[in-house]
Write an enzyme that holds these catalytic residues in place. Structure first.
Site, PDB file in Angstrom:
ATOM      1  N   MET A 175       0.849  -1.202   0.000  1.00 31.00           N
ATOM      2  CA  MET A 175       0.000   0.000   0.000  1.00 31.00           C
ATOM      3  C   MET A 175       0.880   1.246   0.000  1.00 31.00           C
ATOM      4  O   MET A 175       1.887   1.293   0.709  1.00 31.00           O
ATOM      5  CB  MET A 175      -0.854   0.023   1.268  1.00 31.00           C
ATOM      6  N   GLY A 211      -6.874  -4.343   7.008  1.00 34.59           N
ATOM      7  CA  GLY A 211      -7.376  -5.672   7.346  1.00 34.59           C
ATOM      8  C   GLY A 211      -8.524  -5.547   8.332  1.00 34.59           C
ATOM      9  O   GLY A 211      -8.820  -4.457   8.839  1.00 34.59           O
ATOM     10  N   GLY A 212      -9.185  -6.648   8.578  1.00 43.67           N
ATOM     11  CA  GLY A 212     -10.193  -6.699   9.637  1.00 43.67           C
ATOM     12  C   GLY A 212     -11.499  -5.989   9.349  1.00 43.67           C
ATOM     13  O   GLY A 212     -12.251  -5.683  10.274  1.00 43.67           O
ATOM     14  N   MET A 241      -1.464  -2.221  -4.212  1.00 45.66           N
ATOM     15  CA  MET A 241      -2.471  -1.158  -4.040  1.00 45.66           C
ATOM     16  C   MET A 241      -1.723   0.170  -4.134  1.00 45.66           C
ATOM     17  O   MET A 241      -1.569   0.893  -3.142  1.00 45.66           O
ATOM     18  CB  MET A 241      -3.175  -1.321  -2.675  1.00 45.66           C
ATOM     19  N   GLY A 284      -6.762 -12.752   6.093  1.00 46.73           N
ATOM     20  CA  GLY A 284      -5.796 -12.169   7.029  1.00 46.73           C
ATOM     21  C   GLY A 284      -6.203 -12.451   8.462  1.00 46.73           C
ATOM     22  O   GLY A 284      -5.676 -13.360   9.118  1.00 46.73           O
ATOM     23  N   ASP A 343     -10.752 -11.137  -1.674  1.00 49.69           N
ATOM     24  CA  ASP A 343      -9.902 -10.560  -0.625  1.00 49.69           C
ATOM     25  C   ASP A 343     -10.702  -9.563   0.205  1.00 49.69           C
ATOM     26  O   ASP A 343     -11.212  -8.572  -0.332  1.00 49.69           O
ATOM     27  CB  ASP A 343      -8.714  -9.861  -1.317  1.00 49.69           C
ATOM     28  N   GLY A 344     -10.775  -9.813   1.509  1.00 47.53           N
ATOM     29  CA  GLY A 344     -11.394  -8.862   2.439  1.00 47.53           C
ATOM     30  C   GLY A 344     -12.567  -9.458   3.188  1.00 47.53           C
ATOM     31  O   GLY A 344     -13.564  -9.841   2.579  1.00 47.53           O
ATOM     32  N   GLY A 398      -7.190  -1.231   1.865  1.00 48.98           N
ATOM     33  CA  GLY A 398      -6.433  -0.320   2.719  1.00 48.98           C
ATOM     34  C   GLY A 398      -6.214  -0.854   4.126  1.00 48.98           C
ATOM     35  O   GLY A 398      -5.232  -0.495   4.771  1.00 48.98           O
TER      36      GLY A 398
HETATM   37  C1  DX5 Z   1      -7.022  -5.100   2.314  1.00 50.38           C
HETATM   38  C2  DX5 Z   1      -6.038  -6.149   1.912  1.00 50.38           C
HETATM   39  C3  DX5 Z   1      -6.367  -7.499   2.402  1.00 50.38           C
HETATM   40  C4  DX5 Z   1      -6.394  -7.633   3.909  1.00 50.38           C
HETATM   41  C5  DX5 Z   1      -7.432  -8.682   4.215  1.00 50.38           C
HETATM   42  O1  DX5 Z   1      -6.750  -3.934   1.633  1.00 50.38           O
HETATM   43  O2  DX5 Z   1      -5.937  -6.238   0.496  1.00 50.38           O
HETATM   44  O3  DX5 Z   1      -5.503  -8.493   1.845  1.00 50.38           O
HETATM   45  O4  DX5 Z   1      -5.178  -8.005   4.465  1.00 50.38           O
HETATM   46  O5  DX5 Z   1      -7.597  -8.736   5.588  1.00 50.38           O
HETATM   47  P1  DX5 Z   1      -8.825  -9.464   6.246  1.00 50.38           P
HETATM   48  O6  DX5 Z   1      -8.805 -10.897   5.779  1.00 50.38           O
HETATM   49  O7  DX5 Z   1      -8.559  -9.304   7.698  1.00 50.38           O
HETATM   50  O8  DX5 Z   1     -10.066  -8.738   5.798  1.00 50.38           O
HETATM   51 ZN    ZN Z   2      -4.843  -7.993  -0.389  1.00 50.49          ZN
END
Ligand code: DX5
Ligand code: ZN
Length: 216
Positions: A37, A144-145, A68, A197, A175-176, A142
């Site tokens: 990022m 996680g979680g 990203m 994640g 993803d997400g 941007g």
């Molecule tokens: C968010 C990332 C994801 C993030 C996912 O911008 O691209 O890869 O780490 O995290 P979780 O699985 O916790 O939503």
């Molecule tokens: Zn990702």
């Protein structure tokens, strides 16, 4: 297509990164997801090539690098040198997506395109046969979680239809906000590749959680 779990290192313990990478080495995860990022394309900064290069020395799993960043074409070669085995770039960050996809493929690694939650699947109509992977963001990128955006399920089904209609070979990655609860729905909708994640790294037994995701 074979199921694939790609744990996202963003949720790992950065103070014990080596231990977390070795833990993934000993799991059934097929890839290791690395979130890059830039603080411009997304409102957060994570890590770049020097860290990826160290990760690649420890990881026995191919590094799945999710860029990203704006102007990804400027940095693709250095991420490949750092050890990326697949790179996904955002549709929203590429002025010349076709050129950027071939910049990646010509180096002999997998190339993917990522769609933000607001970007419709039909944008991929003319590129779907050129990519190895499509990443559907099921949160705004941007952090996680975050909470899974439910309409992503419909996008996965639409993408599956597009891939079949065009006789394309692209994998569908999500993803997400991926959890043990929504994983079966994601597989059923047509995804084969789940990034996770929080669900993996905040689990009391991440290796077991990866097995459970694979069998969801
Ligand atoms: C968010 C990332 C994801 C993030 C996912 O911008 O691209 O890869 O780490 O995290 P979780 O699985 O916790 O939503
Ligand atoms: Zn990702």
């Amino acid at each position: 297509m074979a199921r694939n779990i790609s744990p996202s290192l963003l949720a790992a313990n950065f103070g014990e990164l080596e231990a977390d990478i070795r833990m993934i080495n000993n799991s059934r995860a097929q890839w290791l997801h690395c979130d890059v990022m830039d603080g411009v394309f997304v409102p957060n900064i994570s890590f770049g090539q020097p860290v990826i290069s160290m990760i690649s020395k420890i990881s026995e799993k191919p590094l799945d690098v999710h860029l990203m960043i704006i102007e990804p074409e400027k940095h693709i070669d250095s991420f490949i040198e750092a050890g990326a085995k697949s790179i996904t770039v955002h549709y929203e960050a590429c002025r010349h997506l076709h050129r950027t996809i071939y910049q990646i493929k010509d180096k002999g690694i997998l190339a993917g395109v990522t769609l933000n939650p607001h970007s419709p699947v039909h944008l991929l109509e003319e590129i779907i046969t050129d990519v190895d992977l499509v990443l559907i963001m099921s949160v705004n990128p941007g952090f996680g979680g975050q909470k899974f955006i439910e309409s992503s399920l419909n996008k996965i089904s639409k993408l599956k239809e597009l891939i079949e209609r065009k006789n394309a070979k692209a994998e569908i990655q999500v993803d997400g906000g991926v959890t043990l609860e929504n994983a079966p729905l994601l597989f059923r909708a047509g995804a084969n590749n789940l990034v996770a994640g929080t669900t993996v790294f905040r689990s009391p037994d991440p290796v077991k959680t990866i097995d459970e995701l694979l069998n969801a």
